[in-house]
Scaffold this motif. Structure first.
Motif, PDB file in Angstrom:
ATOM      1  N   THR A 132     -30.932  32.743 -46.019  1.00 54.66           N
ATOM      2  CA  THR A 132     -31.794  31.591 -46.245  1.00 54.66           C
ATOM      3  C   THR A 132     -30.978  30.331 -46.003  1.00 54.66           C
ATOM      4  OG1 THR A 132     -31.218  31.500 -48.598  1.00 54.66           O
ATOM      5  CG2 THR A 132     -33.172  32.792 -47.999  1.00 54.66           C
ATOM      6  N   ARG A 133     -31.659  29.247 -45.808  1.00 53.82           N
ATOM      7  CA  ARG A 133     -30.976  27.977 -45.575  1.00 53.82           C
ATOM      8  C   ARG A 133     -30.103  27.593 -46.779  1.00 53.82           C
ATOM      9  NH1 ARG A 133     -32.152  24.317 -41.806  1.00 53.82           N
ATOM     10  NH2 ARG A 133     -34.195  25.303 -41.481  1.00 53.82           N
ATOM     11  N   VAL A 134     -30.637  27.801 -47.986  1.00 57.45           N
ATOM     12  CA  VAL A 134     -29.883  27.397 -49.172  1.00 57.45           C
ATOM     13  C   VAL A 134     -28.650  28.285 -49.358  1.00 57.45           C
ATOM     14  CG1 VAL A 134     -31.194  28.829 -50.815  1.00 57.45           C
ATOM     15  CG2 VAL A 134     -30.108  26.720 -51.595  1.00 57.45           C
ATOM     16  N   LYS A 135     -28.733  29.559 -48.994  1.00 57.92           N
ATOM     17  CA  LYS A 135     -27.556  30.428 -49.078  1.00 57.92           C
ATOM     18  C   LYS A 135     -26.499  29.996 -48.058  1.00 57.92           C
ATOM     19  CE  LYS A 135     -28.015  34.925 -49.669  1.00 57.92           C
ATOM     20  NZ  LYS A 135     -28.266  36.369 -49.366  1.00 57.92           N
ATOM     21  N   ALA A 136     -26.945  29.625 -46.865  1.00 59.09           N
ATOM     22  CA  ALA A 136     -26.002  29.147 -45.848  1.00 59.09           C
ATOM     23  C   ALA A 136     -25.269  27.896 -46.329  1.00 59.09           C
ATOM     24  CB  ALA A 136     -26.743  28.867 -44.535  1.00 59.09           C
ATOM     25  N   GLU A 137     -26.017  26.966 -46.934  1.00 63.82           N
ATOM     26  CA  GLU A 137     -25.396  25.745 -47.437  1.00 63.82           C
ATOM     27  C   GLU A 137     -24.417  26.044 -48.569  1.00 63.82           C
ATOM     28  OE1 GLU A 137     -28.606  23.191 -48.498  1.00 63.82           O
ATOM     29  OE2 GLU A 137     -29.150  22.744 -46.415  1.00 63.82           O
ATOM     30  N   LEU A 138     -24.759  27.039 -49.399  1.00 60.89           N
ATOM     31  CA  LEU A 138     -23.888  27.371 -50.514  1.00 60.89           C
ATOM     32  C   LEU A 138     -22.585  28.000 -50.029  1.00 60.89           C
ATOM     33  CD1 LEU A 138     -23.229  27.635 -53.492  1.00 60.89           C
ATOM     34  CD2 LEU A 138     -24.554  29.762 -53.550  1.00 60.89           C
ATOM     35  N   VAL A 139     -22.650  28.977 -49.136  1.00 59.22           N
ATOM     36  CA  VAL A 139     -21.408  29.627 -48.694  1.00 59.22           C
ATOM     37  C   VAL A 139     -20.532  28.638 -47.933  1.00 59.22           C
ATOM     38  CG1 VAL A 139     -22.372  31.947 -48.687  1.00 59.22           C
ATOM     39  CG2 VAL A 139     -22.510  30.580 -46.602  1.00 59.22           C
ATOM     40  N   GLU A 140     -21.129  27.722 -47.191  1.00 59.53           N
ATOM     41  CA  GLU A 140     -20.333  26.703 -46.501  1.00 59.53           C
ATOM     42  C   GLU A 140     -19.648  25.777 -47.505  1.00 59.53           C
ATOM     43  OE1 GLU A 140     -23.154  26.482 -42.483  1.00 59.53           O
ATOM     44  OE2 GLU A 140     -23.318  24.962 -44.047  1.00 59.53           O
ATOM     45  N   THR A 141     -20.357  25.452 -48.582  1.00 56.95           N
ATOM     46  CA  THR A 141     -19.772  24.606 -49.627  1.00 56.95           C
ATOM     47  C   THR A 141     -18.637  25.321 -50.336  1.00 56.95           C
ATOM     48  OG1 THR A 141     -21.867  23.433 -49.971  1.00 56.95           O
ATOM     49  CG2 THR A 141     -20.257  23.363 -51.775  1.00 56.95           C
ATOM     50  N   LEU A 142     -18.839  26.586 -50.681  1.00 58.42           N
ATOM     51  CA  LEU A 142     -17.797  27.367 -51.338  1.00 58.42           C
ATOM     52  C   LEU A 142     -16.560  27.480 -50.462  1.00 58.42           C
ATOM     53  CD1 LEU A 142     -19.954  30.269 -52.835  1.00 58.42           C
ATOM     54  CD2 LEU A 142     -18.882  28.412 -54.111  1.00 58.42           C
ATOM     55  N   ALA A 143     -16.758  27.737 -49.176  1.00 57.55           N
ATOM     56  CA  ALA A 143     -15.631  27.869 -48.260  1.00 57.55           C
ATOM     57  C   ALA A 143     -14.839  26.569 -48.168  1.00 57.55           C
ATOM     58  CB  ALA A 143     -16.129  28.293 -46.882  1.00 57.55           C
ATOM     59  N   ARG A 144     -15.530  25.450 -48.317  1.00 59.10           N
ATOM     60  CA  ARG A 144     -14.855  24.142 -48.262  1.00 59.10           C
ATOM     61  C   ARG A 144     -14.106  23.833 -49.548  1.00 59.10           C
ATOM     62  NH1 ARG A 144     -16.720  19.377 -49.986  1.00 59.10           N
ATOM     63  NH2 ARG A 144     -18.875  20.117 -50.114  1.00 59.10           N
ATOM     64  N   LEU A 145     -14.653  24.227 -50.692  1.00 61.36           N
ATOM     65  CA  LEU A 145     -14.069  23.853 -51.978  1.00 61.36           C
ATOM     66  C   LEU A 145     -12.957  24.794 -52.428  1.00 61.36           C
ATOM     67  CD1 LEU A 145     -17.325  22.910 -53.944  1.00 61.36           C
ATOM     68  CD2 LEU A 145     -15.695  21.365 -52.832  1.00 61.36           C
ATOM     69  N   LEU A 146     -13.024  26.053 -52.039  1.00 59.40           N
ATOM     70  CA  LEU A 146     -12.027  27.038 -52.447  1.00 59.40           C
ATOM     71  C   LEU A 146     -10.824  27.019 -51.501  1.00 59.40           C
ATOM     72  CD1 LEU A 146     -14.426  29.980 -53.329  1.00 59.40           C
ATOM     73  CD2 LEU A 146     -12.945  28.765 -54.939  1.00 59.40           C
ATOM     74  N   PRO A 147      -9.694  27.612 -51.904  1.00 59.51           N
ATOM     75  CA  PRO A 147      -8.573  27.765 -50.972  1.00 59.51           C
ATOM     76  C   PRO A 147      -9.045  28.376 -49.666  1.00 59.51           C
ATOM     77  CG  PRO A 147      -7.898  28.426 -53.182  1.00 59.51           C
ATOM     78  CD  PRO A 147      -9.383  28.158 -53.249  1.00 59.51           C
ATOM     79  N   SER A 148      -8.500  27.905 -48.561  1.00 60.43           N
ATOM     80  CA  SER A 148      -9.062  28.229 -47.246  1.00 60.43           C
ATOM     81  C   SER A 148      -9.135  29.724 -46.976  1.00 60.43           C
ATOM     82  CB  SER A 148      -8.229  27.548 -46.149  1.00 60.43           C
ATOM     83  OG  SER A 148      -6.870  27.960 -46.218  1.00 60.43           O
ATOM     84  N   GLU A 149      -8.197  30.501 -47.542  1.00 57.17           N
ATOM     85  CA  GLU A 149      -8.209  31.943 -47.279  1.00 57.17           C
ATOM     86  C   GLU A 149      -9.341  32.664 -48.011  1.00 57.17           C
ATOM     87  OE1 GLU A 149      -5.777  30.237 -48.672  1.00 57.17           O
ATOM     88  OE2 GLU A 149      -3.818  30.639 -47.741  1.00 57.17           O
ATOM     89  N   LEU A 150      -9.829  32.097 -49.108  1.00 50.56           N
ATOM     90  CA  LEU A 150     -10.915  32.723 -49.879  1.00 50.56           C
ATOM     91  C   LEU A 150     -12.254  32.283 -49.301  1.00 50.56           C
ATOM     92  CD1 LEU A 150      -9.636  32.346 -53.569  1.00 50.56           C
ATOM     93  CD2 LEU A 150      -9.547  34.375 -52.117  1.00 50.56           C
ATOM     94  N   ASN A 151     -12.630  32.864 -48.181  1.00 49.31           N
ATOM     95  CA  ASN A 151     -13.819  32.402 -47.471  1.00 49.31           C
ATOM     96  C   ASN A 151     -14.840  33.493 -47.197  1.00 49.31           C
ATOM     97  OD1 ASN A 151     -12.703  33.841 -45.318  1.00 49.31           O
ATOM     98  ND2 ASN A 151     -11.752  32.019 -44.422  1.00 49.31           N
ATOM     99  N   CYS A 152     -14.736  34.603 -47.933  1.00 40.95           N
ATOM    100  CA  CYS A 152     -15.695  35.707 -47.789  1.00 40.95           C
ATOM    101  C   CYS A 152     -16.348  35.942 -49.155  1.00 40.95           C
ATOM    102  CB  CYS A 152     -14.985  36.974 -47.320  1.00 40.95           C
ATOM    103  SG  CYS A 152     -14.069  36.766 -45.769  1.00 40.95           S
ATOM    104  N   PHE A 153     -17.693  35.987 -49.180  1.00 42.14           N
ATOM    105  CA  PHE A 153     -18.377  35.952 -50.467  1.00 42.14           C
ATOM    106  C   PHE A 153     -19.466  37.019 -50.592  1.00 42.14           C
ATOM    107  CE2 PHE A 153     -17.491  31.484 -49.135  1.00 42.14           C
ATOM    108  CZ  PHE A 153     -16.390  31.286 -49.963  1.00 42.14           C
ATOM    109  N   GLN A 154     -19.722  37.382 -51.848  1.00 42.09           N
ATOM    110  CA  GLN A 154     -20.928  38.101 -52.242  1.00 42.09           C
ATOM    111  C   GLN A 154     -21.414  37.474 -53.544  1.00 42.09           C
ATOM    112  OE1 GLN A 154     -20.100  42.315 -52.522  1.00 42.09           O
ATOM    113  NE2 GLN A 154     -20.140  42.618 -50.306  1.00 42.09           N
TER     114      GLN A 154
END
Length: 462
Positions: A116-138
């Motif tokens: 969904t659009r909101v999930k895409a925005e969330l994972v992009e935000t998380l990837a930006r805020l967390l350490p760069s290597e922690l970029n894979c989510f569930q």
């Protein structure tokens, strides 16, 4: 205080929903619990079982929450020094979060694990805020379910079953997570491949240097010895809370996690951070481990992430993306559009209102006042704070450091009956106010706590 932080405070304090009128709060005009609370509680407990000890002690029925204020069914108003249980980190009813949840509920509630659009925005935000290597989510719907997934991932990556945690850590109440939770006393045996080790506690160290400081190296040497006694290559990794919550806000020495990171790297162990309680603003960081410039291989974020809406996140180092892809994340409600909308709104609000810096500022204010309280009240053995995760520990004697359980119980009772809601941990008061609480309200609550400690001290002749 920097000009930037001052500007943030001014912007926050101008919000009528979060500013507390201390002439009206706290306000206890009926007994606690009052008649209406008692009626509602009796209706609930006719069918609902397994309440916490502090709820049994004060069976209050809460009716509403606004900002940092809780109101019960009898109209009593409490300062919220618990944030639910470290959940409502932005306070109750934050307009931006409430609006995001309401809007998304009307648009789309659930679509399994489709994008969904909101999930895409969330994972992009998380990837930006967390350490760069922690970029894979569930995404999941609770801390324990996300931690269970993280533990499965650790075993999948390494092909090993063994898991290490520390005494007095808390990771949940499922079978596997409770096996790794030193604070959980269950009637059945722990999962066979889980192991608990001692953990550095600056106030109550197991090992000290000749200079009288806690000896972090001795703990790691003990870990190494323990590993040497296990079958070779049987341990997948170590799971830790950055700061122990349920145990009473136990803060490790600053050199512990950097050394533990190196320890894990040298032994091919996965380091997993249980950031369910400590992450997303509670300790003034997105991840508490950022405080020690340490990046885990796996992190779990919960509680604050949805500010009351059930959502948790498993964040994994990109080198483990294939293993994560094989770990099916299909759950009924995990990562649904409403949950993603809540988490996205919380993340944006923390950024926009500069609440990481403000949380650290509140920590300084609280620690300064608690140090004064320690000088005033001999039964206080230790005070500590990182962000809005704070603790006051009671002892019978500062030399022996014997826990003063009766003092903890009586102080808690007096505090709650005077309109400050918090969660105790035996002889330790756990103070976890929302990170949006204004300074006068924070100091008001601490003053009530100090008065209660003084009264109990006099009555117990200590």
């Amino acid at each position: 205080m920097t000009a930037q932080l001052t500007k943030s405070q001014d912007r926050f304090c101008s919000r009528s929903w979060a500013t507390i009128d201390l002439l009206r709060v706290p306000h206890i005009h009926a007994s606690v619990p009052g008649k209406q609370s008692q009626v509602i509680h009796e209706r609930c407990t006719k069918h609902f079982y397994g309440l916490s000890s502090h709820t049994r002690l004060f069976p209050v029925a809460f009716e509403s929450g606004e900002g940092c204020v809780l109101t019960d069914a009898d109209g009593n108003r409490f300062l919220d020094f618990s944030s639910g249980i470290c959940v409502a980190t932005l306070g109750h009813g934050h307009p931006k979060v409430a609006q995001a949840i309401s809007r998304q509920t009307r648009q789309l509630s659930n679509c399994h694990d489709f994008s969904t659009r909101v999930k895409a925005e969330l994972v992009e935000t998380l990837a930006r805020l967390l350490p760069s290597e922690l970029n894979c989510f569930q995404f999941y719907d609770s801390g324990a379910t996300a931690i269970e997934a993280a533990l499965r991932l650790m075993r999948a990556v390494t092909g090993r079953a063994g898991l290490l945690s520390c005494q007095d850590d808390y990771h949940g109440r499922t079978f596997l997570t409770s096996s790794l939770s030193g604070t959980e006393q269950e009637s059945f045996p722990a999962e066979v491949a889980t192991h608990l080790l001692p953990r550095p506690n600056v106030y109550r160290p197991c090992w000290m240097t000749d200079e009288g400081q806690i000896d972090t190296n001795a703990y790691l040497e003990h870990y190494a010895t323990y590993l040497d006694q296990r079958p070779a290559k049987s341990i997948a990794g170590i799971v830790l809370e950055p700061i122990q919550g349920w145990a009473g806000t136990i803060i490790p020495p600053d050199d512990f996690f950097p050394k533990l990171r190196q320890f894990c790297d040298e032994r091919d162990l996965i380091l997993m951070a249980d950031e369910v309680l400590t992450g997303w603003g509670r300790t003034g960081e997105w991840l508490c481990l950022n405080r020690w410039d340490t990046t885990p291989d796996v992190a779990v974020i919960g509680k604050s992430l949805g500010n009351g809406f059930p959502v948790s996140c498993l964040a994994v180092h990109e080198k483990h993306r294939d293993a994560l892809d094989g770990l099916k994340a299909s759950t009924s409600t995990g990562g649904n559009p409403v949950a993603c909308a809540a988490a996205l709104a919380v993340s944006r609000t923390i950024e926009q209102e500069q609440l990481l810096a403000y949380s650290k500022h509140l920590s300084e204010v609280a620690l300064n006042r608690m140090e004064q309280m320690k000088q005033q009240h001999p039964i206080i053995g230790d005070v500590r704070a990182v962000g809005c995760l704070m603790g006051i520990e009671f002892v019978k004697d500062r030399q022996t450091k014997e826990p003063f359980l009766e003092a903890g119980r009586q102080v808690y009772e007096r505090i709650f009956s005077r309109g400050v809601a918090l969660v105790p941990a035996g002889h330790i008061l756990r103070l976890t106010p929302p990170i949006v609480m204004d300074e006068p309200a924070l100091l008001c609550g601490l003053e009530i706590i100090s008065e209660a400690i003084g009264e109990v001290s006099r009555e117990l002749n200590c």
